[in-house]
Each structure stands twice: as C-alpha cells, then as structure tokens.
Design an enzyme around this catalytic site. Structure first.
Site, mmCIF file in Angstrom:
data_model
loop_
_atom_site.group_PDB
_atom_site.id
_atom_site.type_symbol
_atom_site.label_atom_id
_atom_site.label_comp_id
_atom_site.label_asym_id
_atom_site.label_seq_id
_atom_site.Cartn_x
_atom_site.Cartn_y
_atom_site.Cartn_z
ATOM 1 N N PRO A 1 48.985 30.110 13.280
ATOM 2 C CA PRO A 1 48.820 28.962 12.587
ATOM 3 C C PRO A 1 48.271 27.553 13.162
ATOM 4 O O PRO A 1 48.639 27.281 14.356
ATOM 5 C CB PRO A 1 50.077 28.666 11.886
ATOM 6 N N ASN A 2 47.491 27.022 12.522
ATOM 7 C CA ASN A 2 46.803 25.684 13.094
ATOM 8 C C ASN A 2 45.808 25.433 14.443
ATOM 9 O O ASN A 2 45.321 24.892 14.686
ATOM 10 C CB ASN A 2 47.916 24.521 13.303
ATOM 11 N N ARG B 1 42.562 19.056 16.222
ATOM 12 C CA ARG B 1 43.842 18.514 16.181
ATOM 13 C C ARG B 1 44.603 18.348 17.672
ATOM 14 O O ARG B 1 44.405 18.946 18.435
ATOM 15 C CB ARG B 1 44.782 19.925 15.625
ATOM 16 N N TYR C 1 45.837 19.695 22.937
ATOM 17 C CA TYR C 1 45.197 21.076 23.015
ATOM 18 C C TYR C 1 43.802 20.945 23.426
ATOM 19 O O TYR C 1 43.245 22.121 23.479
ATOM 20 C CB TYR C 1 45.348 21.534 21.484
ATOM 21 N N ASN D 1 48.722 34.242 20.822
ATOM 22 C CA ASN D 1 49.156 32.718 20.927
ATOM 23 C C ASN D 1 49.578 32.636 19.387
ATOM 24 O O ASN D 1 48.899 32.369 18.563
ATOM 25 C CB ASN D 1 47.864 31.856 21.142
ATOM 26 N N ALA E 1 53.152 28.019 16.144
ATOM 27 C CA ALA E 1 54.487 27.762 15.888
ATOM 28 C C ALA E 1 55.257 28.745 15.442
ATOM 29 O O ALA E 1 56.586 28.809 15.706
ATOM 30 C CB ALA E 1 54.510 26.689 14.565
ATOM 31 N N HIS F 1 58.278 30.130 17.926
ATOM 32 C CA HIS F 1 59.561 29.506 17.889
ATOM 33 C C HIS F 1 60.503 29.933 16.833
ATOM 34 O O HIS F 1 61.578 29.500 16.755
ATOM 35 C CB HIS F 1 59.521 28.061 18.118
ATOM 36 N N ASP G 1 59.534 41.629 15.903
ATOM 37 C CA ASP G 1 59.942 42.912 15.584
ATOM 38 C C ASP G 1 58.734 43.838 15.226
ATOM 39 O O ASP G 1 58.773 44.822 15.775
ATOM 40 C CB ASP G 1 60.710 42.783 14.231
ATOM 41 N N LEU H 1 48.145 27.270 24.900
ATOM 42 C CA LEU H 1 47.107 26.354 25.570
ATOM 43 C C LEU H 1 48.040 25.352 26.292
ATOM 44 O O LEU H 1 47.642 24.715 27.383
ATOM 45 C CB LEU H 1 46.443 25.552 24.847
ATOM 46 N N ARG I 1 57.270 19.969 26.365
ATOM 47 C CA ARG I 1 57.221 19.487 25.217
ATOM 48 C C ARG I 1 58.648 19.267 24.454
ATOM 49 O O ARG I 1 59.505 19.427 25.150
ATOM 50 C CB ARG I 1 56.216 20.319 24.395
ATOM 51 N N ARG J 1 60.326 23.822 21.270
ATOM 52 C CA ARG J 1 59.423 24.707 21.501
ATOM 53 C C ARG J 1 59.725 25.655 22.924
ATOM 54 O O ARG J 1 58.909 26.514 23.275
ATOM 55 C CB ARG J 1 58.025 23.909 21.878
#
Length: 154
Positions: A13-14, A21, A26, A77, A80, A83, A90, A104, A110, A114
C-alpha cells in the site's frame, strides 16, 4: 536451452504514491521509475521479472500464493503491511520460495512500530534504507539464492 529464472516483485500500500508521498523519506522517484530500474537489472541478470503493486492485502496474498510454480523468488516491499499482516507472512511461508524483504527507508530509524516486521520472520534477507537501489540489491540476492538452489546437490 534453460528457462530463465523468474522473480516476482510485489509492492504494498501507498507505494503507488512514490514521488509525491513524503519525498523527504521516500525520495522523488516514482514507482514507474523503480520498475524501470528493476527491469534494467533483471535484463542484466538474465531473469524474467513481474512487477506489481496493490493497496489491498488480500490481492497481495493471492499474488503470493500464485507465485508458487510460476516464479523462483519474491522481492517484497509490503509497505505498512510489513508491520501488521500475519496473512502475508503465512502466504509467504506457504509458497516456500526465497523472499527478500525491501524497504526504501531505514525502518529502524523511524517510529518504533515500524521496527517489527512479520515479513522478516519468513524472509531470507532484508534490505532497507538504500532507496530504490535496495530493489537492485534484492534482485541480485534473489538470483544468488535461485542459483544456489539449482546447483547439483542443493
């Protein structure tokens, strides 16, 4: 003639927002830039590459499951979901493919939440904090793992 190894690169995501962003974290490169970098490295390494991104956990899980028998390694990658997602962990465990986790930013410099990664629990290696170059290193590492698995007696 041998079939070329295949690596699946998945982005969570993102990551579709790269370039706009939080560029101070990033960088200014877009996900298209990262994909072009990966495609160039894959050609240099003589491997097939499939590059995907989704904001949906279930879609990532499905792609991971479909990788078995289609790809030789996964570079992930998970954003989020790194975490939070036991489901992704699984799925990675179930497909029994070498996984290289990539980020990245340096997730350990951070926020404390994270610092934990469900992906790391099943990944063969983790590369973080090197920007888009981390993807290049992840592809190289995945190729080494594929080569080692294909050696006689492995």
């Amino acid at each position: 003639m041998a079939i070329q190894p295949s690596i699946l690169v998945l982005n969570g995501p993102n990551l579709n927002m790269l370039g706009t962003r939080e560029p101070q974290i990033y960088g200014a490169e877009t996900l298209d830039d990262v994909e072009a970098l990966c495609q160039t490295e894959a050609a240099r390494l003589s491997v097939d590459l499939e590059f995907r991104q989704s904001n949906h956990e279930g879609e990532l899980v499905t792609w991971i499951q479909e990788a078995r028998g289609e790809h030789d390694a996964i570079v992930l990658n998970a954003g989020a979901y790194t975490h939070t997602s036991v489901a992704i962990m699984d799925a990675l465990s179930a497909v029994d493919l070498p996984v290289i986790e990539v980020h990245l930013s340096n997730i350990f410099r951070r926020e404390p939440f994270r610092h934990h990664s469900y992906v790391s629990m099943v990944a063969r290696g983790v590369i973080c904090g090197l920007g888009s170059h981390g993807y290049v290193l992840a592809l190289q590492a995945a190729c080494r793992l594929i080569d080692a698995a294909n050696r006689p007696g492995a």
